[in-house]
Design a protein around this motif. Sequence first.
Motif, PDB file in Angstrom:
ATOM      1  N   THR A   1      18.649  -8.677  17.820  1.00  0.00           N
ATOM      2  CA  THR A   1      19.657  -7.949  18.471  1.00  0.00           C
ATOM      3  C   THR A   1      19.543  -7.092  19.431  1.00  0.00           C
ATOM      4  O   THR A   1      20.582  -6.937  19.585  1.00  0.00           O
ATOM      5  CB  THR A   1      19.452  -6.464  17.102  1.00  0.00           C
ATOM      6  N   ASN A   2      17.849  -7.636  20.006  1.00  0.00           N
ATOM      7  CA  ASN A   2      17.822  -6.665  20.930  1.00  0.00           C
ATOM      8  C   ASN A   2      18.290  -7.962  22.332  1.00  0.00           C
ATOM      9  O   ASN A   2      19.411  -7.587  23.113  1.00  0.00           O
ATOM     10  CB  ASN A   2      16.378  -7.474  21.518  1.00  0.00           C
ATOM     11  N   ALA A   3      18.740  -9.573  21.808  1.00  0.00           N
ATOM     12  CA  ALA A   3      19.820 -10.315  23.033  1.00  0.00           C
ATOM     13  C   ALA A   3      21.170  -9.991  22.612  1.00  0.00           C
ATOM     14  O   ALA A   3      21.706  -9.831  23.896  1.00  0.00           O
ATOM     15  CB  ALA A   3      19.715 -12.063  22.629  1.00  0.00           C
ATOM     16  N   VAL A   4      21.980  -9.430  21.549  1.00  0.00           N
ATOM     17  CA  VAL A   4      23.071  -9.419  21.341  1.00  0.00           C
ATOM     18  C   VAL A   4      23.623  -8.168  22.955  1.00  0.00           C
ATOM     19  O   VAL A   4      24.057  -8.268  23.105  1.00  0.00           O
ATOM     20  CB  VAL A   4      23.482  -8.839  20.441  1.00  0.00           C
TER      21      VAL A   4
ATOM     22  N   SER B   1      30.289 -11.872  30.024  1.00  0.00           N
ATOM     23  CA  SER B   1      29.602 -12.473  28.647  1.00  0.00           C
ATOM     24  C   SER B   1      30.353 -13.027  27.712  1.00  0.00           C
ATOM     25  O   SER B   1      30.961 -11.948  27.457  1.00  0.00           O
ATOM     26  CB  SER B   1      28.012 -11.313  28.022  1.00  0.00           C
ATOM     27  N   ASP B   2      30.282 -14.219  26.737  1.00  0.00           N
ATOM     28  CA  ASP B   2      30.646 -14.549  25.823  1.00  0.00           C
ATOM     29  C   ASP B   2      30.634 -13.681  24.976  1.00  0.00           C
ATOM     30  O   ASP B   2      29.492 -13.890  23.767  1.00  0.00           O
ATOM     31  CB  ASP B   2      30.438 -15.435  25.867  1.00  0.00           C
ATOM     32  N   ARG B   3      31.733 -12.544  24.031  1.00  0.00           N
ATOM     33  CA  ARG B   3      30.787 -11.846  22.854  1.00  0.00           C
ATOM     34  C   ARG B   3      30.650 -12.678  21.770  1.00  0.00           C
ATOM     35  O   ARG B   3      30.696 -12.308  20.488  1.00  0.00           O
ATOM     36  CB  ARG B   3      31.966 -10.505  23.058  1.00  0.00           C
ATOM     37  N   ARG B   4      32.057 -13.458  21.539  1.00  0.00           N
ATOM     38  CA  ARG B   4      32.319 -14.085  20.155  1.00  0.00           C
ATOM     39  C   ARG B   4      30.680 -15.357  20.563  1.00  0.00           C
ATOM     40  O   ARG B   4      30.490 -15.276  18.993  1.00  0.00           O
ATOM     41  CB  ARG B   4      33.095 -15.400  20.836  1.00  0.00           C
ATOM     42  N   CYS B   5      30.549 -15.292  20.890  1.00  0.00           N
ATOM     43  CA  CYS B   5      29.413 -16.499  20.824  1.00  0.00           C
ATOM     44  C   CYS B   5      27.432 -15.401  20.586  1.00  0.00           C
ATOM     45  O   CYS B   5      27.081 -15.801  19.622  1.00  0.00           O
ATOM     46  CB  CYS B   5      28.684 -16.947  22.708  1.00  0.00           C
ATOM     47  N   LEU B   6      27.974 -14.678  20.777  1.00  0.00           N
ATOM     48  CA  LEU B   6      26.867 -13.050  20.736  1.00  0.00           C
ATOM     49  C   LEU B   6      26.801 -12.853  19.292  1.00  0.00           C
ATOM     50  O   LEU B   6      25.956 -12.818  19.026  1.00  0.00           O
ATOM     51  CB  LEU B   6      26.818 -11.649  22.117  1.00  0.00           C
ATOM     52  N   PHE B   7      27.618 -12.637  19.556  1.00  0.00           N
ATOM     53  CA  PHE B   7      27.785 -12.494  17.775  1.00  0.00           C
ATOM     54  C   PHE B   7      27.361 -13.015  16.572  1.00  0.00           C
ATOM     55  O   PHE B   7      26.942 -12.767  15.092  1.00  0.00           O
ATOM     56  CB  PHE B   7      29.653 -11.173  16.837  1.00  0.00           C
ATOM     57  N   THR B   8      28.512 -14.530  16.960  1.00  0.00           N
ATOM     58  CA  THR B   8      28.451 -15.371  16.369  1.00  0.00           C
ATOM     59  C   THR B   8      26.729 -16.406  16.209  1.00  0.00           C
ATOM     60  O   THR B   8      26.563 -16.341  14.698  1.00  0.00           O
ATOM     61  CB  THR B   8      28.589 -16.773  16.466  1.00  0.00           C
ATOM     62  N   THR B   9      26.265 -16.123  17.119  1.00  0.00           N
ATOM     63  CA  THR B   9      25.090 -16.469  16.801  1.00  0.00           C
ATOM     64  C   THR B   9      23.861 -15.775  16.666  1.00  0.00           C
ATOM     65  O   THR B   9      23.321 -15.200  15.930  1.00  0.00           O
ATOM     66  CB  THR B   9      24.472 -16.486  18.707  1.00  0.00           C
ATOM     67  N   GLY B  10      24.241 -14.097  16.118  1.00  0.00           N
ATOM     68  CA  GLY B  10      24.041 -13.001  15.803  1.00  0.00           C
ATOM     69  C   GLY B  10      23.498 -13.131  14.532  1.00  0.00           C
ATOM     70  O   GLY B  10      22.607 -12.768  13.848  1.00  0.00           O
ATOM     71  N   LEU B  11      24.939 -12.782  13.929  1.00  0.00           N
ATOM     72  CA  LEU B  11      24.985 -13.463  12.617  1.00  0.00           C
ATOM     73  C   LEU B  11      24.350 -14.480  11.767  1.00  0.00           C
ATOM     74  O   LEU B  11      24.119 -14.323  11.021  1.00  0.00           O
ATOM     75  CB  LEU B  11      26.148 -13.280  12.455  1.00  0.00           C
ATOM     76  N   ALA B  12      24.648 -15.472  12.515  1.00  0.00           N
ATOM     77  CA  ALA B  12      24.044 -17.039  12.109  1.00  0.00           C
ATOM     78  C   ALA B  12      22.419 -16.565  11.916  1.00  0.00           C
ATOM     79  O   ALA B  12      21.510 -17.171  10.921  1.00  0.00           O
ATOM     80  CB  ALA B  12      24.764 -18.505  12.996  1.00  0.00           C
ATOM     81  N   THR B  13      21.730 -16.071  13.026  1.00  0.00           N
ATOM     82  CA  THR B  13      20.514 -15.837  13.242  1.00  0.00           C
ATOM     83  C   THR B  13      20.294 -15.054  12.083  1.00  0.00           C
ATOM     84  O   THR B  13      18.830 -15.440  11.321  1.00  0.00           O
ATOM     85  CB  THR B  13      19.732 -15.747  13.978  1.00  0.00           C
ATOM     86  N   VAL B  14      20.772 -14.148  11.697  1.00  0.00           N
ATOM     87  CA  VAL B  14      20.037 -12.438  10.484  1.00  0.00           C
ATOM     88  C   VAL B  14      20.303 -13.586   9.215  1.00  0.00           C
ATOM     89  O   VAL B  14      19.144 -14.064   8.482  1.00  0.00           O
ATOM     90  CB  VAL B  14      20.712 -11.809  10.670  1.00  0.00           C
ATOM     91  N   LEU B  15      21.180 -14.184   8.867  1.00  0.00           N
ATOM     92  CA  LEU B  15      21.617 -15.205   7.530  1.00  0.00           C
ATOM     93  C   LEU B  15      20.134 -16.130   7.327  1.00  0.00           C
ATOM     94  O   LEU B  15      19.524 -15.820   6.220  1.00  0.00           O
ATOM     95  CB  LEU B  15      22.950 -15.520   7.910  1.00  0.00           C
TER      96      LEU B  15
END
Length: 462
Positions: free
Chosen positions: A61-64, A73-87
């Motif tokens: 979440t800090n990186a997002v 910045s590519d917000r789609r990459c940020l959100f997808t990376t954040g969600l995948a990492t959490v799961l």
Amino acid sequence: MYRRLLSNTFLFSVSTFGSKLLLFLLTPFYTSVLSQGEYGVTDLIMQTGNILIPVVSVGITNAVLRFGLDAGSDRRCLFTTGLATVLLGEGVLFLLSPLLQGVGLLSEYTGLILLYVLMANLHGVCSSMAQALDRVRLYAGSGILCTALVVGCNVLLLSVFQLGIVGYVLSNIIADGLATLFLVFALKLWRYLRPASLDRRLVRRMLRYCLPLIPATVCDWVIQVSDRYFLSLLLGPAVSGLYAVSAKVATILLMLASIFTSAWQLSIVSDRSRGEQERFFSNVFSVYEAGVVAGGALLILAAPLVVDLLAAPEYFEAWRCAPLLVLGAVVSCLGAFFASVYMAELRSGATLLTALAGAGANLVGNALLIPRLGAMGAAGATLGAYLVILAARGIHSRRLLRVAWHLPRFLLALGLLGLQCWGMYGGRFPLALACCAGVAALYARPLWRGITTGLRSLKRGG
């Protein structure tokens, strides 16, 4: 730049202060429906969950948020990376959950801890996206909604259904889950969920930034919470419960400071020249330091009254540790400001090293002082740890950004605050009052100068 900072601070004040104040005012309710032992166990459950949250999410979440503040910045990459990492992290935690069941006080609540961590991390990713998208009003609104849900569920589950510890934790799970859904639909976040948009180079940069923050967060947790485990094991959960109530007093200052730092971190990333950046940081720090130190002096003076208002009568003795914990909070707030230099410069490794030094000092302090001084020793160890962190960051951060700091004035104020704590503990209220007045006199001029400078800049639209 000052206009944006003041505007964001106001929004975070409305959301964070109102929300946390409401939860704070529920302390008498909690202490009336939970025994000291139950309150101590509840605090350990929540603090355990709070340390697992950044570990499980690898601090993504800090990186997002940080990379979301960069233009283009590519917000789609940020959100997808954040969600995948959490799961993915939650899956690993589930596999390791038998280890939690081996902890005596927490063994019955493993499932609740897993749910709490998941909901909190999902909420964190969505909240970071709201800030990255500059939807600060919506972010503030979600905070108010989350608090209202926590309050409503607490009253229902603790008072009506009398679920005790389970009801307390479940209230937070439900609130985080519903607040997450609110942000998903309000921001239409499904538009940013694109696995094909993942950029390996950006993902690597995000992980390089956030991975050092995981052990740094663990170190912060060690300083804030390890003393409660020491107290529970050595002196029993009842003492830990009293100590948790005393820590609530210091939390007032930390809460107020967090309102500012939440807004501040949205303003530190820019294309300003180094000289402009240093002036900006220095001007803001002068006001922030004055507010934190003067606010700490007032809170130390009011510690017995605050505990009397917040807790049931049997918890009143908790106030004796509060002044020293407030002093630790003052030092912690100043150390957190210098950490923002590391955030602006993408130097999370420095955050880790300074936090490690503080955590080491805290563990040594707890081991040496708690057996001799009990809860007061724990408060002293916490103060010592934050002093180590502040000294390390204050010195090292100047290599990156030279923030002006009137060190002699601060050291004099620190001495007055220490004397004030001694006066409060010994029942010397006139001495404590005189120390508070002295601190206020030291910082009256810089506080006033900083406020007027900020207002002039605001009028000019700067």
